[in-house]
Write an enzyme that holds these catalytic residues in place. Structure first.
Site, short mmCIF file in Angstrom:
data_model
loop_
_atom_site.label_atom_id
_atom_site.label_comp_id
_atom_site.label_asym_id
_atom_site.label_seq_id
_atom_site.Cartn_x
_atom_site.Cartn_y
_atom_site.Cartn_z
N GLY A 12 0.81 -1.21 0.00
CA GLY A 12 0.00 0.00 0.00
C GLY A 12 0.85 1.26 0.00
O GLY A 12 2.08 1.22 0.01
N ASP A 13 0.17 2.41 -0.06
CA ASP A 13 0.83 3.73 -0.01
C ASP A 13 1.76 3.97 -1.20
O ASP A 13 2.73 4.72 -1.09
CB ASP A 13 1.62 3.90 1.30
CG ASP A 13 0.79 3.59 2.53
OD1 ASP A 13 -0.31 4.14 2.65
OD2 ASP A 13 1.25 2.77 3.36
N LYS A 16 -1.24 5.57 -5.64
CA LYS A 16 -2.25 5.25 -6.65
C LYS A 16 -3.13 6.45 -6.99
O LYS A 16 -3.51 6.66 -8.14
CB LYS A 16 -3.12 4.09 -6.15
CG LYS A 16 -2.35 2.79 -5.97
CD LYS A 16 -3.22 1.69 -5.38
CE LYS A 16 -3.52 1.89 -3.92
NZ LYS A 16 -2.35 1.83 -3.03
N GLY A 40 -5.95 5.95 2.29
CA GLY A 40 -5.89 7.36 1.97
C GLY A 40 -5.14 7.62 0.70
O GLY A 40 -3.94 7.33 0.60
N HIS A 41 -5.83 8.11 -0.33
CA HIS A 41 -5.17 8.44 -1.59
C HIS A 41 -4.90 9.94 -1.61
O HIS A 41 -5.82 10.76 -1.58
CB HIS A 41 -6.05 8.04 -2.77
CG HIS A 41 -6.15 6.55 -2.92
ND1 HIS A 41 -6.88 5.93 -3.93
CD2 HIS A 41 -5.61 5.54 -2.20
CE1 HIS A 41 -6.77 4.63 -3.80
NE2 HIS A 41 -6.01 4.37 -2.77
N GLN A 222 -5.17 0.01 -0.95
CA GLN A 222 -4.11 -0.76 -0.30
C GLN A 222 -3.12 -1.30 -1.36
O GLN A 222 -2.86 -0.64 -2.33
CB GLN A 222 -4.69 -1.89 0.57
CG GLN A 222 -5.35 -1.40 1.84
CD GLN A 222 -6.83 -1.13 1.67
OE1 GLN A 222 -7.52 -1.77 0.89
NE2 GLN A 222 -7.35 -0.19 2.41
#
Length: 423
Positions: A12-13, A16, A40-41, A222
């Site tokens: 993740g992170d 995206k 969180g995007h 994710q």
């Protein structure tokens, strides 16, 4: 017409949100297919920074339709806060955001259950965000969940039945439920906000759009290594983050999947507990965290940092069927004299090229070292400006992964994105 998929290949992170925003002008519909408000995007453009939790990242590009799919779990209270923050910055979403009736709701008691279960695990806790994601997916699978469409049919009765079940469990653990009254107030205000949006049968909407040859991008949350089936279990999320999750999370057939954009960082990070073979506990790890500003966009938690892990990355590419790679945060490595990449693992004297069933702490990464470029790339506008050492790093990764890197990110802003010329 096929549905293209964009997802993360690490823990993740990966960034995206930024790339969905960059690619959205090519598409007419952006659809989120799994996950909840623990994802969180972060997007930056025109001097402003936005953090999205449940709203798809295509929302900032013109009149594109954005869909929250059936595979998502939605917290009305957090959704309300997210929408109001976007509205205050001039973005009215009621005509452009559609919500699947089959998306499951995160109830107030799901958040209490999340905290309760984590506390009960003690030192073995997963490290969840405490947003109630796991308990909501648990209720979905055990056929006890409430869905967005239930808001329109005897909702209060259904809510009371579900809440009563949860309270019995919480009482058995002796967990304090005093906070529930206040949480419920915010939650029901969120339900009222939800009603301002169109609830749709998203599987019909998606397949009709495919028949009409609409260009569609499916957005994941994710990362692949957090997938409930193929990630580093049990330190994973509660949904299928891989490409196949786009099929179940939107109601589209596997034969309708087109390009698969796999996003990864030029190094690697992880939040929460669980195995991380290339994690660095020295000054280099601290520099990666500092230079990359590696803190959770939802939780603010510092991320664990390490060199890129090509064993895990090859595994993710395999299970996702990736057709194009996108490398993020390349600029974070700009000042390093030496760059390392893990090409295999060593366990009890044995070399491992495949990601194992259990990636325990005894695994040792086997590294290849390369010369760093030690050049500020953040203002570069085209590929021809890349330093030779960075081009060598890209070529090395493409050879190891056997997939082209089509986009390189040189910073958080929308403009700091280089789309490479493919031979």
């Amino acid at each position: 017409m096929k549905v293209d998929v964009l997802l993360g290949l690490q823990w993740g992170d990966e960034g995206k949100g930024k790339i969905v925003d960059v690619l959205t002008p090519k598409y007419e519909i952006v659809a989120r297919f799994q996950g909840g408000p623990n994802a969180g995007h972060t997007l930056e453009f025109e001097g402003k920074k936005y953090v999205l939790r449940s709203v798809p990242s295509g929302i900032f590009q013109g009149d594109k339709i954005n869909i929250i799919g059936n595979g998502v779990v939605l917290d009305p209270a957090l959704f309300k806060g997210e929408i109001e923050a976007l509205e205050s910055s001039g973005h009215n979403l009621t005509k452009r955001l559609l919500i699947s009736k089959k998306a499951h709701l995160i109830l107030p008691t799901h958040r209490l259950l999340d905290a309760c279960y984590e506390a009960a695990k003690g030192d073995s806790k997963i490290g969840t965000t405490g947003k109630g994601i796991g308990p909501a997916y648990t209720d979905k699978v055990s056929r006890n969940g409430l869905r967005v469409g239930d808001i329109l049919h005897n909702f209060e009765e259904k809510y009371e039945v579900a809440t009563e079940k949860h309270l019995k469990i919480l009482n058995q653990y002796g967990f304090d439920t005093a906070a529930l009254v206040e949480i419920e107030k915010e939650w029901f205000a969120g339900v009222a906000k939800l009603k301002e949006f169109a609830f749709i049968d998203s599987e019909h909407y998606m397949n009709n759009a495919i028949k009409q040859e609409k260009k569609i991008l499916a957005e994941g949350a994710q990362g692949t290594m957090l997938d409930i089936d193929f990630g580093s279990y049990p330190f994973v999320t509660s949904s299928n983050t891989i490409t196949a999750g786009a099929c179940t999370g939107l109601g589209i057939a596997p034969c309708k999947i087109g390009e698969v954009f796999g996003i990864f960082k030029a190094y690697c990070t992880r939040v929460g507990s669980g195995p991380f073979p290339t994690e660095l506990f020295d000054g280099t790890g601290d520099k990666l965290r500092e230079y990359g500003f590696e803190f959770g966009s939802v939780t603010g938690r510092p991320r664990r940092c390490g060199w890129i892990d090509l064993v895990a990355l090859r595994y993710a590419i395999m299970v996702d069927g990736v057709t194009q790679l996108i490398m993020m945060k390349s600029d974070v490595l700009d000042s390093f004299e030496t760059i390392k990449a893990c090409v295999s693992y060593e366990l009890n004297g044995e070399k491992l090229s495949d990601f194992p069933f259990e990636a325990d702490n005894n695994i040792k990464p086997v590294y290849v070292e390369m010369k760093g470029w030690q050049t500020d790339m953040t203002k570069m506008q085209e590929e021809e400006e890349f330093p030779k050492e960075f081009c060598d790093y890209i070529a090395f990764l493409e050879k190891e992964l056997n997939i082209p890197i089509s986009i390189v990110s040189l910073g958080p802003d929308r403009a700091q994105t280089i789309i490479r010329k493919q031979n």
